[in-house]
Scaffold this motif. Structure first.
Motif, PDB file in Angstrom:
ATOM      1  N   THR A  47     -56.234 -32.000  52.422  1.00 16.49           N
ATOM      2  CA  THR A  47     -56.156 -32.428  51.037  1.00 16.49           C
ATOM      3  C   THR A  47     -57.490 -32.200  50.331  1.00 16.49           C
ATOM      4  O   THR A  47     -58.546 -32.123  50.967  1.00 16.49           O
ATOM      5  CB  THR A  47     -55.771 -33.909  50.926  1.00 16.49           C
ATOM      6  OG1 THR A  47     -56.771 -34.699  51.580  1.00 16.49           O
ATOM      7  CG2 THR A  47     -54.418 -34.169  51.559  1.00 16.49           C
ATOM      8  N   THR A  48     -57.440 -32.115  49.024  1.00 19.99           N
ATOM      9  CA  THR A  48     -58.650 -31.925  48.225  1.00 19.99           C
ATOM     10  C   THR A  48     -58.715 -32.974  47.128  1.00 19.99           C
ATOM     11  O   THR A  48     -57.692 -33.342  46.543  1.00 19.99           O
ATOM     12  CB  THR A  48     -58.693 -30.526  47.577  1.00 19.99           C
ATOM     13  OG1 THR A  48     -57.555 -30.364  46.720  1.00 19.99           O
ATOM     14  CG2 THR A  48     -58.692 -29.437  48.643  1.00 19.99           C
ATOM     15  N   ASN A  49     -59.901 -33.475  46.866  1.00 19.18           N
ATOM     16  CA  ASN A  49     -60.157 -34.439  45.810  1.00 19.18           C
ATOM     17  C   ASN A  49     -61.194 -33.854  44.862  1.00 19.18           C
ATOM     18  O   ASN A  49     -62.265 -33.439  45.314  1.00 19.18           O
ATOM     19  CB  ASN A  49     -60.672 -35.757  46.391  1.00 19.18           C
ATOM     20  CG  ASN A  49     -59.746 -36.298  47.464  1.00 19.18           C
ATOM     21  OD1 ASN A  49     -58.572 -36.519  47.235  1.00 19.18           O
ATOM     22  ND2 ASN A  49     -60.289 -36.486  48.670  1.00 19.18           N
ATOM     23  N   VAL A  50     -60.886 -33.813  43.578  1.00 19.56           N
ATOM     24  CA  VAL A  50     -61.757 -33.140  42.617  1.00 19.56           C
ATOM     25  C   VAL A  50     -62.270 -34.124  41.576  1.00 19.56           C
ATOM     26  O   VAL A  50     -61.489 -34.869  40.971  1.00 19.56           O
ATOM     27  CB  VAL A  50     -61.022 -31.992  41.902  1.00 19.56           C
ATOM     28  CG1 VAL A  50     -61.982 -31.269  40.953  1.00 19.56           C
ATOM     29  CG2 VAL A  50     -60.432 -31.018  42.905  1.00 19.56           C
ATOM     30  N   ALA A  51     -63.572 -34.103  41.360  1.00 21.62           N
ATOM     31  CA  ALA A  51     -64.183 -34.822  40.252  1.00 21.62           C
ATOM     32  C   ALA A  51     -64.718 -33.781  39.271  1.00 21.62           C
ATOM     33  O   ALA A  51     -65.586 -32.979  39.633  1.00 21.62           O
ATOM     34  CB  ALA A  51     -65.306 -35.722  40.742  1.00 21.62           C
ATOM     35  N   PHE A  52     -64.184 -33.771  38.050  1.00 16.71           N
ATOM     36  CA  PHE A  52     -64.649 -32.842  37.027  1.00 16.71           C
ATOM     37  C   PHE A  52     -65.943 -33.389  36.445  1.00 16.71           C
ATOM     38  O   PHE A  52     -65.969 -34.453  35.836  1.00 16.71           O
ATOM     39  CB  PHE A  52     -63.587 -32.672  35.950  1.00 16.71           C
ATOM     40  CG  PHE A  52     -64.014 -31.801  34.797  1.00 16.71           C
ATOM     41  CD1 PHE A  52     -64.510 -30.530  35.022  1.00 16.71           C
ATOM     42  CD2 PHE A  52     -63.909 -32.251  33.493  1.00 16.71           C
ATOM     43  CE1 PHE A  52     -64.907 -29.722  33.975  1.00 16.71           C
ATOM     44  CE2 PHE A  52     -64.288 -31.450  32.427  1.00 16.71           C
ATOM     45  CZ  PHE A  52     -64.788 -30.180  32.665  1.00 16.71           C
ATOM     46  N   VAL A  53     -67.034 -32.654  36.643  1.00 13.13           N
ATOM     47  CA  VAL A  53     -68.353 -33.080  36.177  1.00 13.13           C
ATOM     48  C   VAL A  53     -68.824 -32.060  35.154  1.00 13.13           C
ATOM     49  O   VAL A  53     -69.406 -31.028  35.506  1.00 13.13           O
ATOM     50  CB  VAL A  53     -69.353 -33.193  37.344  1.00 13.13           C
ATOM     51  CG1 VAL A  53     -70.682 -33.763  36.845  1.00 13.13           C
ATOM     52  CG2 VAL A  53     -68.781 -34.051  38.464  1.00 13.13           C
ATOM     53  N   GLU A  54     -68.575 -32.331  33.892  1.00 14.08           N
ATOM     54  CA  GLU A  54     -68.881 -31.354  32.848  1.00 14.08           C
ATOM     55  C   GLU A  54     -70.379 -31.192  32.646  1.00 14.08           C
ATOM     56  O   GLU A  54     -70.874 -30.091  32.440  1.00 14.08           O
ATOM     57  CB  GLU A  54     -68.214 -31.758  31.533  1.00 14.08           C
ATOM     58  CG  GLU A  54     -68.371 -30.738  30.431  1.00 14.08           C
ATOM     59  CD  GLU A  54     -67.602 -31.090  29.177  1.00 14.08           C
ATOM     60  OE1 GLU A  54     -67.518 -30.243  28.266  1.00 14.08           O
ATOM     61  OE2 GLU A  54     -67.073 -32.212  29.100  1.00 14.08           O
ATOM     62  N   LYS A  55     -71.109 -32.312  32.701  1.00 15.14           N
ATOM     63  CA  LYS A  55     -72.550 -32.266  32.482  1.00 15.14           C
ATOM     64  C   LYS A  55     -73.256 -33.126  33.536  1.00 15.14           C
ATOM     65  O   LYS A  55     -72.685 -34.075  34.067  1.00 15.14           O
ATOM     66  CB  LYS A  55     -72.899 -32.780  31.084  1.00 15.14           C
ATOM     67  CG  LYS A  55     -72.352 -31.923  29.951  1.00 15.14           C
ATOM     68  CD  LYS A  55     -72.751 -32.500  28.601  1.00 15.14           C
ATOM     69  CE  LYS A  55     -72.223 -31.636  27.451  1.00 15.14           C
ATOM     70  NZ  LYS A  55     -72.592 -32.179  26.126  1.00 15.14           N
ATOM     71  N   GLY A  56     -74.497 -32.776  33.817  1.00 15.32           N
ATOM     72  CA  GLY A  56     -75.316 -33.596  34.698  1.00 15.32           C
ATOM     73  C   GLY A  56     -74.982 -33.510  36.168  1.00 15.32           C
ATOM     74  O   GLY A  56     -75.313 -34.432  36.928  1.00 15.32           O
ATOM     75  N   MET A  57     -74.376 -32.394  36.605  1.00 14.48           N
ATOM     76  CA  MET A  57     -74.010 -32.294  38.019  1.00 14.48           C
ATOM     77  C   MET A  57     -75.234 -32.308  38.925  1.00 14.48           C
ATOM     78  O   MET A  57     -75.259 -33.010  39.946  1.00 14.48           O
ATOM     79  CB  MET A  57     -73.187 -31.044  38.281  1.00 14.48           C
ATOM     80  CG  MET A  57     -72.734 -30.917  39.731  1.00 14.48           C
ATOM     81  SD  MET A  57     -71.818 -29.423  40.092  1.00 14.48           S
ATOM     82  CE  MET A  57     -70.275 -29.737  39.247  1.00 14.48           C
ATOM     83  N   VAL A  58     -76.245 -31.528  38.568  1.00 15.94           N
ATOM     84  CA  VAL A  58     -77.446 -31.470  39.397  1.00 15.94           C
ATOM     85  C   VAL A  58     -78.090 -32.846  39.486  1.00 15.94           C
ATOM     86  O   VAL A  58     -78.456 -33.318  40.574  1.00 15.94           O
ATOM     87  CB  VAL A  58     -78.448 -30.439  38.841  1.00 15.94           C
ATOM     88  CG1 VAL A  58     -79.785 -30.548  39.559  1.00 15.94           C
ATOM     89  CG2 VAL A  58     -77.889 -29.029  38.993  1.00 15.94           C
TER      90      VAL A  58
END
Length: 335
Positions: A47-58
């Protein structure tokens, strides 16, 4: 673990390591990658779990450190891939599968990231007002004959910075600055909006040509509200003089923390497979990076071209210099 628990974990402590799941931080919209992840789960049971991080990933990965629940980062553009490498939040991945499937120009020399899809930085030209063959090179865009005819998004946008970085790599910083000044002088308006907004401006008669990424054509063609914009232009694949068409990538990297390292590696390798590359090609209107996998019929209809062979790591090396040029000439002030 369900997505509600993932959301809680992303905000607090690290997820426990489960062999049958992969946790992903993604710059890419979930709708673009979900068909791939669904196919991966169907084939492997992981299974895969995704968090969409538009800004500030680093910044997020740095703050989480070894507690980060993320196994993989999915992102677009060589600049963002370089940023996560420079932040020290990813680890090298040695994989015979990835090396065999992904050409050297589309992966990091130290195996810290791997390209998954390619896109070309092209010219959208008005079918009514720009003759065939009027633009053939990126250098052409600085020709005074285009004064008041060009639209583009911000000069400091990652896609335009990558293009200017490639110009520096081919011609040197002094020539690149002269070119950027010429491009600025030819702008019909101040840079604003995204790549599709520039095509809309061509449709509205505000300019005649614009810079953009290829896959936006696929998105516009399939959007009833934007199809008229797409129909008003044709795609031109300009080249650097003596070289090819500028390419960029979406890519993947494994985080340094990676609690599910084995499963994450399986997903990385699967994303470079024929099956995944075909899904990318059909759903995202991008070019597969794996040799031998065909582009979609729509993408193929745009015509053939010669990709630039300049390594993306060489382009990334000039990013700071390119950004400095755009700021020095105040590109976003317009002509």
């Amino acid at each position: 673990m369900n997505r509600a628990l993932l959301a809680l974990a992303l905000c607090s402590t690290a997820l426990p390591a489960f062999a049958d799941e992969v946790n992903i931080y993604s710059h890419r919209q979930p709708s673009l990658i979900q068909p791939l992840l669904d196919a991966f789960t169907a084939e492997t049971g992981i299974t895969t779990n995704v968090a969409f991080v538009e800004k500030g990933m680093v910044e997020r990965l740095v703050a989480e450190g070894d507690r980060s629940p993320a196994d993989l980062v999915l992102t677009v553009d060589i600049a963002r891939l370089t940023q996560i490498v420079e932040a020290g939040v990813v680890q090298p991945v040695q994989s015979d599968v990835l090396e065999a499937n992904i050409p050297e120009a589309f992966r990091d020399k130290a195996d810290l990231w791997f390209g998954l899809t390619a896109r070309a930085r092209i010219v959208y030209a008005s079918k009514e007002r720009v003759a065939d063959g009027a633009v053939t090179t990126y250098e052409d865009l600085a020709d005074p004959k285009w004064k008041g005819k060009i639209c583009t998004r911000s000069g400091t946008n990652d896609y335009n910075i990558a293009l200017l970085s490639a110009y520096i790599a081919h011609h040197g910083a002094e020539a690149a600055k002269t070119w950027a000044e010429g491009l600025k002088a030819n702008l019909a308006r101040k840079p604003d909006g995204g790549d599709r907004d520039q095509v809309k401006a061509i449709w509205a008669g505000e300019c005649d040509i614009s810079l953009g990424n290829t896959y936006y054509m696929g998105q516009m063609v399939n959007d009833p509200e934007q199809k008229a914009w797409a129909d008003s232009v044709r795609i031109v694949f300009p080249t650097f003089e003596g070289a090819g068409t500028h390419m960029n990538v979406s890519g993947v990297a494994m985080t340094k923390s990676a609690p599910n390292k084995a499963a994450a590696l399986k997903l990385m390798e699967w994303l470079s497979s024929d099956a995944a590359q075909k899904i990318y090609a059909e759903t995202n209107h991008e070019f597969p990076v794996k040799p031998g996998v065909a582009a979609s019929a729509l993408v193929a209809s745009w015509g053939s071209f010669t990709p630039d062979t300049l390594a993306l790591t060489d382009i990334a090396a000039h990013r700071a210099e390119a950004l400095k040029i755009m700021e020095e000439i105040d590109f976003d002030a317009g002509s």
